[in-house]
Design an enzyme around this catalytic site. Structure first.
Site, PDB file in Angstrom:
ATOM      1  N   SER A 187       0.832  -1.192   0.000  1.00 52.14           N
ATOM      2  CA  SER A 187       0.000   0.000   0.000  1.00 52.14           C
ATOM      3  C   SER A 187       0.880   1.260   0.000  1.00 52.14           C
ATOM      4  O   SER A 187       1.834   1.332  -0.773  1.00 52.14           O
ATOM      5  CB  SER A 187      -0.924  -0.062   1.222  1.00 52.14           C
ATOM      6  OG  SER A 187      -2.003   0.787   1.068  1.00 52.14           O
ATOM      7  N   ASP A 217      -8.277  -5.896  -5.689  1.00 51.45           N
ATOM      8  CA  ASP A 217      -7.953  -4.812  -4.777  1.00 51.45           C
ATOM      9  C   ASP A 217      -8.356  -3.484  -5.416  1.00 51.45           C
ATOM     10  O   ASP A 217      -7.876  -3.154  -6.492  1.00 51.45           O
ATOM     11  CB  ASP A 217      -6.440  -4.830  -4.522  1.00 51.45           C
ATOM     12  CG  ASP A 217      -5.979  -3.689  -3.654  1.00 51.45           C
ATOM     13  OD1 ASP A 217      -6.837  -3.009  -3.038  1.00 51.45           O
ATOM     14  OD2 ASP A 217      -4.749  -3.457  -3.592  1.00 51.45           O
ATOM     15  N   HIS A 276      -5.671  -6.779  -1.275  1.00 54.17           N
ATOM     16  CA  HIS A 276      -4.625  -5.804  -0.967  1.00 54.17           C
ATOM     17  C   HIS A 276      -3.386  -6.490  -0.376  1.00 54.17           C
ATOM     18  O   HIS A 276      -3.460  -7.091   0.681  1.00 54.17           O
ATOM     19  CB  HIS A 276      -5.211  -4.798   0.022  1.00 54.17           C
ATOM     20  CG  HIS A 276      -4.561  -3.447   0.007  1.00 54.17           C
ATOM     21  ND1 HIS A 276      -4.201  -2.780  -1.144  1.00 54.17           N
ATOM     22  CD2 HIS A 276      -4.237  -2.611   1.026  1.00 54.17           C
ATOM     23  CE1 HIS A 276      -3.685  -1.603  -0.830  1.00 54.17           C
ATOM     24  NE2 HIS A 276      -3.690  -1.472   0.483  1.00 54.17           N
TER      25      HIS A 276
END
Ligand code: NAG
Ligand code: NAG
Ligand code: NAG
Ligand code: NAG
Ligand code: NAG
Ligand code: NAG
Length: 465
Positions: free
Chosen positions: A151, A405, A430
């Protein structure tokens, strides 16, 4: 920023993390760094977790997790692949905390007081902190360093290789939305992907249509005292739900819940953004898998669905709609970053997604930022600082994205460079690839992890020869 002096004080074993396959035993250090950014040349501690038990010699590599917006222990617990890589490559394993998160607070409990204190929270400063830490851990640069992150942490990993190529030999940037900026990708892309995840969770299900039907019902109920009483009774809100505008808070909370369900849509039970069952989106939609005649029935079914996120432990006494995030995620710090340099335009159309249409309005966003933090965002700051359109100028960077995601829309999905690798994981949520091995992992994830290890070995061998 310049390094003036360095003090390392070992606090000893502050944290012991347990996991199913590896027995994590994470030493917690307290590191003092000096920065010119502080007018009074004060120092503050950056925390990092390190394990050097697998190191065999002075050329053993370093696996370096570039911490993102939360307590570093949370990421260490949810990034088991770094341990696997560390053990296989006989590496030093380091998880470095991002300034202003977890325990790495430059001004202690006053760090978030005002812009004067909070102003040193930037990605550039975080990267510089990591560079300082690497200088300290690897002063003669004998050890090849590989950065990891998921991320925003993945963005930082790619940017570490970009900005400090002399310190970092390669990076695995997992689910890193390095392109989620103004005019680079369409603002509706996140919610479009998010909606498709809910659409495909159960074949031919009315789940998404039911969610679309929910919004006018919730708004309608929120507009009368009787309706609000009904909702309060149904959802068991922690705080009084007694104003028409409480709908806005509830809506914002639910938007975050939908995003988090899609992000953490792992094939096994996990506790990343919240304690969740395997395939939580499917579990959620399972409660909304039929047509409802009455609004009240829809609301009850929706509350049952919501329990998957808010009450999987069965221990939630009341529903706190002020935040969908666990305390260990620093959502306030991230909001500040989003209000300064990490401006990621988001919008909804109501047709390509299951939400209420809302245009992206930078002027309104800026006004809200000023109200909240007394700062105005710089819309193109990240684009200017790091680029966002193409990353073909990099080398030794792997960008991986799971197609399940919502953040994959802002990820790097193609490249024309042989030195940059793009990995697409059709069944991935994710940064699933960064998690520890699990027998429920799809075959694509297993193959990908093997490929990563082979690539890391090549980077290390090239560096050492
Ligand atoms: C590193 O981790 C291993 C496995 O969990 C553990 O046995 C060892 O004691 C740890 N070493 C340090 C220095 O914490
Ligand atoms: C840092 O500040 C102290 C006083 O606050 C001063 O004595 C010292 O010289 C300063 N150090 C540097 C390198 O500026
Ligand atoms: C902040 O920390 C100081 C020193 O430990 C303490 O005296 C003070 O009460 C704390 N303030 C808050 C708001 O927690
Ligand atoms: C709004 O609420 C009123 C009364 O509570 C109800 O008659 C009406 O059907 C509702 N409208 C919608 C769109 O749910
Ligand atoms: C809502 O409830 C709170 C707490 O009971 C109260 O302070 C507030 O005035 C109420 N607001 C309205 C609009 O009734
Ligand atoms: C959470 O689940 C428990 C057990 O089913 C239930 O008693 C409680 O009311 C639920 N909490 C909320 C906020 O719905």
């Amino acid at each position: 920023m310049k390094l003036l002096s360095f003090l390392v004080s070992i606090l000893g074993l502050l944290a012991v993390c347990k996991a199913t396959t590896y027995e994590y035993n994470i030493k917690t250090f307290n590191v003092l760094l000096d920065h010119f950014t502080f007018a009074d040349n004060a120092t503050f501690p950056i925390r990092y977790l390190m394990n050097d038990s697998y190191v065999t010699d002075k050329r053993s590599p370093i696996m370096f997790y570039t911490g993102n917006e939360g307590d570093i222990e949370l990421f260490a617990q949810n990034t088991g692949f770094v341990w696997k890589a560390g053990i296989q490559l006989k590496a030093m394993i380091v998880f470095a905390e991002h300034r202003y998160y977890g325990k790495s607070l430059p001004f202690g409990n006053e760090s978030y007081k005002d812009p004067q204190h909070l102003g040193y929270l930037t990605s550039e400063q975080a990267l510089a902190d990591f560079a300082d830490l690497l200088e300290h851990l690897n002063p003669d640069r004998l050890r090849p360093v590989i950065c990891f992150g998921g991320s925003y942490g993945g963005m930082l990993s790619a940017w570490m290789r970009m900005k400090y190529p002399h310190l970092v030999v390669g990076a695995l940037a997992s689910s890193a939305p390095v392109r989620q900026f103004t005019d680079v990708v369409p603002c509706d892309i996140f919610n479009r992907i998010l909606t498709s995840v809910f659409r495909v969770a159960i074949e031919n299900s009315p789940c998404v249509d039911n969610i679309k039907k929910l919004w006018p019902v919730l708004k309608n109920f929120s507009s009368t005292e009787e309706g609000r009483k009904y909702l309060s009774n149904e959802f068991k809100f922690c705080k009084p739900y007694n104003k028409t505008e409480d709908y806005d808070t509830f809506y914002a909370y639910l938007m975050d819940v939908f995003g988090n369900l899609a992000m953490a849509n792992y094939p096994y039970e996990a506790n990343f953004l919240a304690p969740l069952p395997a395939f939580p989106v499917r579990q959620f939609c399972g409660q909304l898998d039929k047509n409802f005649d009455k609004n009240e029935e829809l609301l009850t079914a929706f509350n049952n669905a919501l329990q998957v996120y808010s009450n999987y432990t069965q221990k939630t006494k009341c529903l706190d709609i002020s935040s969908a995030y666990d305390e260990s995620m620093g959502s306030l710090g991230w909001d500040f970053q989003a209000c300064t340099e990490m401006v990621m335009p988001m919008c909804t159309t109501g047709s390509t997604d299951m939400f209420v249409p809302k245009k992206w309005d930078f002027a309104e966003y800026s006004t809200d930022c000023f109200k909240k933090f007394k700062v105005y965002p710089r819309e193109r700051a990240a684009i200017c600082q790091y680029g966002a359109f193409k990353f073909d100028m990099l080398s030794n960077v792997i960008f991986s994205n799971g197609l399940l995601d919502p953040w994959s829309g802002g990820g790097v999905l193609r490249t024309q460079s042989d030195a940059v690798t793009v990995v697409i994981l059709p069944e991935g949520a994710h940064h699933l690839d960064l998690r520890e091995d699990n027998k429920a992992d799809p075959a694509s994830i297993k193959a990908t992890r093997t490929y990563y290890l082979k690539t890391f070995r090549e980077w290390v061998d090239t560096y050492n020869n």
